[in-house]
Design an enzyme around this catalytic site. Structure first.
Site: not given
Ligand code: PEP
Length: 264
Positions: A18, A20, A103, A105, A175, A181, A221
């Site tokens: 992803n 972003k 997501h 975000e 998630e 992040g 992460s």
């Molecule tokens: C994501 O954006 O779905 C995500 C899991 O980000 P990150 O791996 O940076 O935590």
């Protein structure tokens, strides 16, 4: 246990980046050209979900490779007065295969609700796209011990009115919001516990066969160092990767870990 291992091996393992709001079209082309040779022998599905403006370039750059392209959102209406939005038909015509929906975000910054996640998911399925539906609890929800309630509610609402047949094209991404992040990864045990609970929710809604077939990813992460342990878990069928998907070697290392994650 043996049965669990067998069913895991039958499910599709999907590693999806992803991106972003990162990478211009020329940067996207360069990154995909770097990733492609590194993942060409992958024994799992490899997906890059990229910003809208990168989609056409990404599809062109990955022609003849095993990398599938996804978008990071879609609207639920086919067309109309929705300034700034992108329809499923627009994505489909470009050759997009996957789309990330709900997501955290988008839920956090752009007013996404379970109702709009549900509408987008159904629109994506209707257009023949494969939605990656994101669910996950906030830190305080975990601390208040209501992770399962939050997840059960999201699964029920986000998939409301989605048929068992359509579920074959749905991927769920677990998630935990506190892990996205932040560099804080859920432990493999925490990831497994919630992914197994999601499967239980799916069993309640759709029955055992569908529940055992749906790919459930972990995201938060995940990186080249922790992917192996997370992906070995019985109910973790892949990953949705943010930061680490922007570095070719790291993303390829996760794909490699996923390719080796099938249980013996
Ligand atoms: C994501 O954006 O779905 C995500 C899991 O980000 P990150 O791996 O940076 O935590």
């Amino acid at each position: 246990m043996i049965l669990d291992a067998l069913t895991k091996n039958l499910r599709k393992t999907i590693i999806a980046g992803n991106w972003k709001m990162n990478k211009t079209p020329s940067e996207a082309k360069a990154l995909l050209e770097e990733i492609a040779p590194l993942v060409k022998d992958a024994d799992c599905e490899v997906v890059a979900c990229v910003p809208y403006v990168d989609l056409a370039t990404a599809i062109e750059a990955t022609k003849g490779t095993n990398i599938k392209i996804g978008a990071e959102n879609c609207h639920w209406e086919e067309s109309g007065a929705y300034t700034g939005e992108i329809s499923t038909g627009m994505l489909k015509e470009l050759g997009v295969e996957y789309v990330v929906i709900g997501h955290s975000e988008r839920r956090q910054y752009f007013g996404e609700t379970d109702e709009t996640v549900n509408k987008r998911t159904k629109a994506a399925l209707k257009a023949g796209l494969k939605p990656i539906v994101c669910v996950g609890e906030l830190l305080w929800e975990r601390e208040c011990n209501i992770t399962n309630e939050v997840i059960a509610r999201q699964i029920k609402l986000d998939l409301w009115d989605v048929s068992a047949e359509d579920m074959m094209n749905v991927t769920i991404a677990y998630e935990p919001v506190w892990a996205i992040g932040t560099g804080k990864t859920a432990t493999a045990e925490q990831a497994e516990e919630v992914c197994a609970f999601i499967r239980l929710c799916l069993k309640g809604l759709y029955g055992l066969e569908v529940a055992e077939s749906v790919t459930i990813q972990y995201g938060g992460s995940m990186n080249d160092k922790n992917a192996g342990e997370l992906l070995m878990k019985t109910n973790v069928d892949g990953g949705l990767i943010g930061g680490a998907s922007l570095v070719a070697e790291k993303f390829a290392a996760i794909v490699d870990a996923a390719s080796r994650s099938y249980e013996e």
